[in-house]
Design a protein around this motif. Structure first.
Motif: not given
Length: 702
Positions: A547-562
């Protein structure tokens, strides 16, 4: 290090673009292209072996003797006269002469190699001179000049595969998709003796057998004798070139297998593997009625009243495969799905083959695995040397829900899916150690992939820093003007605030995860994963990080997108290009670097998650590392059960329907969220584009 996948793709793209701009169809183009790949390979092998031989040559009067063809015998290389070298072809000064030069090179090579006589393509003089020159240069790249090992064999296979997809040579007639061939090889495990394919096409079964042995550290030429039969002269040429480019040897006979029997191979083959043409009609019953290969009492499945020929030859092929086997031999072959439960005379033959106890495994394959037809198929496996405890049993394996999407029309198996199917067969055969070895390998690779995440995440922060600085500088100087509205500045600053929050979440989440994950990985050793219980414990402990690794992936994508959204707003709404401190060219470079860093980090996480999914797939189905019936996947059935089901050999009839995998459901839900976000962004872009179009029309007074 050579990136073979990228090289294959770039070579194909370049070559296919040339064809698209010519008046040649794929059929006319395929053989000459494969011939050039062969010529490039032959030159590389010659140069490599020449370098080994020259220091050993005797000298007289201070001058070493010249190389001869005899020096190259047994060296998996062909002696090439100067005019047969690829570099000689490349340096032919005028394009009009190049076609003749290649034709002569092919003739010289044929003169040196008995197996290739009359095989190599020579139709180069009919090519447009410019097209041929460009094509020759494609295969003269430095990466190919330096290539060693089986690089050219892989490239040859890749081009065969792609030509099959484009319909060259009626793809299904000469090329069996590698996924199906490898599944057959993995189940029957051809390791010695005579391997026979009575419908060998381009010899894909032999090539994959070669790979199978090489991966075990065995030289195929020392263990295997390949025999093939093929009715198409063009396919025989493809097959012999395919063998030669892989450094293999084989005996390929010309003949129509229905009528041309390989008498000396009946009952003499250790392994038979094949993909015959399905549902053939028109075979003469008079010509085959006394055929010794028809081993059942029924022999001929049925005769059409209209044509007075065999109505469907599937069960002729099935009998042929059985008849060619030694008493200890194994066979694996592709067959139309309809053959598994066909009635009438076909059912009678099937009953008699089942009664031998030699039907070993049946695998159902889903749609779109073939390039020229979308129908599903089945893989049949015979084992005449099956031990007594399995003699009355058959493993039914339904693989229709397993596949990887290549394109809208094409599917295959991933490397891991191939291994997982093989693992089910291993458990069926009681080979638990091999199963545990596979799971151990997955776990260790999962840990290695997890360790590889750290440097990719670390690289994200310096990749994003220049953009953060540029955006911050722009933000400081922002003032409303006639062209820049307050609402647009507020929207920009709101996105920056979101990005800063996402970056903080990324940094905090990764900081904790990195510490815990590193500590865990340091304690994992291969010798601590030898038993099933140890492996399950390892997988369960690692699952806590998912779950933490999936959340990490989500945060990376969010930072990139924003961050990219901030750049977009800056340039499109806030006229950043007009400000002194904003350089669009440099900003674009920064953005490209961030894209690369984000992609590497996300791919590292996905690679780790994917390997962990393979562990989950196996352990959730076989928790005790022994074969059990798994609804929707596999079931071991007895001959009595088969008889009660009208002697049908259709796996789906026995395995039933499986429950959805909880982990798969979670991944599906995550993917739906991603699609929803992508759709929202596309809708936003569409609205913006529509507004721009409307404004343009307004300015044009339309």
């Amino acid at each position: 290090m050579l990136n073979l996948s990228a090289l294959e793709s770039s070579l194909w793209e370049a070559a296919d673009n040339l064809r698209a701009n010519s008046n040649l169809n794929a059929n006319e183009y395929s053989m000459p292209v494969l011939g050039l790949i062969f010529l490039r390979h032959a030159t590389n092998r010659f140069e490599a072996v020449k370098a080994e031989i020259e220091p050993t040559l005797s000298s007289r009067g201070g001058k070493k003797r010249e190389l001869t063809a005899k020096d190259f015998q047994g060296k998996a290389a062909i002696f090439l006269p100067e005019k047969a070298h690829y570099d000689y072809i490349l340096l032919v000064p005028k394009d009009p002469d190049r076609g003749t030069a290649i034709k002569e090179a092919m003739e010289l090579i044929e003169a040196q190699t008995e197996m290739l006589q009359g095989v190599l393509p020579k139709e180069y003089t009919s090519f447009d001179a410019g097209l041929l020159g460009d094509l020759v240069r494609i295969f003269a790249r430095d990466a190919l000049k330096q290539a060693t090992g089986d690089v050219f064999g892989r490239i040859y296979e890749y081009f065969l595969n792609k030509f099959a997809m484009t319909g060259a040579q009626e793809g299904g007639e000469f090329f069996t998709p590698p996924s199906l061939v490898r599944t057959i090889v993995n189940v029957i495990e051809p390791s010695r003796g005579v391997v026979f394919d009575p419908a060998c096409g381009s010899a894909g079964m032999f090539v994959q057998t070669g790979h199978f042995l090489e991966n075990r550290g065995v030289k195929p030429t020392e263990r295997i004798t390949f025999w093939g039969q093929e009715k198409s002269d063009n396919n025989i040429r493809l097959a012999k070139m395919n063998l030669a480019v892989h450094g293999l040897e084989g005996n390929i006979r010309s003949g129509n297998t229905f009528y041309d029997r390989c008498e000396d191979l009946i009952g003499a083959c250790d392994f038979v593997m094949s993909n015959p043409p399905f549902n053939v009609d028109g075979v003469s019953p008079e010509k085959v009625k006394t055929d010794p290969r028809l081993v059942t009492q029924k022999k001929i499945p049925g005769i059409s009243a209209k044509t007075e020929t065999v109505s469907n030859a599937n069960y002729l092929w099935i009998q042929y495969y059985y008849s060619y086997l030694k008493p200890t031999g194994r066979a694996g072959f592709v067959m139309a799905s309809s053959a598994s439960d066909a009635g009438h005379g076909e059912k009678e033959i099937r009953e008699q083959i089942i009664a031998t106890g030699d039907v070993d495994v049946m695998i159902a394959i889903g749609t779109n695995f073939f390039y020229t037809r979308s129908l599903p198929c089945s893989l049949w496996f015979f084992d005449r040397g099956k031990p007594a405890d399995r003699k009355g049993k058959v493993l039914m394996l339904d693989a229709r829900s397993l596949y990887r999407v290549i394109s809208r029309k094409i599917r295959d198996f991933s490397e891991e899916q191939l291994q997982n199917l093989a693992a089910v067969v291993w458990l069926y055969r009681g080979e638990q150690a091999r199963y545990l070895g596979l799971v151990c390998g997955y776990l260790m690779q999962t840990c290695q992939n997890a360790a590889a995440i750290a440097p990719t995440v670390a690289a994200l922060f310096p990749a994003i820093a220049p953009l953060v600085e540029a955006l911050a500088t722009l933000n400081q100087g922002l003032q409303p003007t006639d062209d820049i509205l307050v609402t647009e500045i507020d929207a920009f600053r709101a996105v920056l605030a979101e990005r800063d929050e996402a970056m903080q979440q990324l940094a905090e989440g990764w900081g904790t995860l990195k510490t815990d994950l590193t500590a865990y990985l340091e304690g994992v050793e291969p010798n601590s994963l030898t038993t099933n219980e140890q492996q399950k414990t390892c997988a369960e402990q690692f699952a806590a990080f998912i779950p933490q690794l999936k959340m990490l992936q989500k945060h990376i994508n969010e930072v990139h997108k924003l961050t990219l959204r901030s750049v977009k707003l800056a340039e499109k709404k806030l006229e950043a290009r007009k400000t002194e401190g904003w350089n669009s060219r440099i900003v674009r470079q920064y953005r490209d670097r961030l894209d690369t860093a984000q992609d590497k980090a996300v791919q590292a996480i996905k690679a780790m998650l994917y390997l962990h999914q393979q562990v989950h797939w196996l352990q959730s189905r076989f928790p005790d590392a022994v074969l059990v019936d798994v609804p929707g996947l596999c079931k071991v059935v007895t001959r009595e059960e088969i008889a009660k089901n009208d002697s049908r050999l259709t796996p789906g009839r026995y395995v039933g329907v499986g429950a959805a995998d909880i982990q798969d459901e979670a991944d599906f839900e995550e993917r739906l969220k991603e699609i929803h976000l992508e759709l929202a962004e596309l809708n936003e872009a569409a609205i913006e584009l529509a507004g721009a179009i409307a404004k343009n029309f307004e300015e044009l007074s339309l």
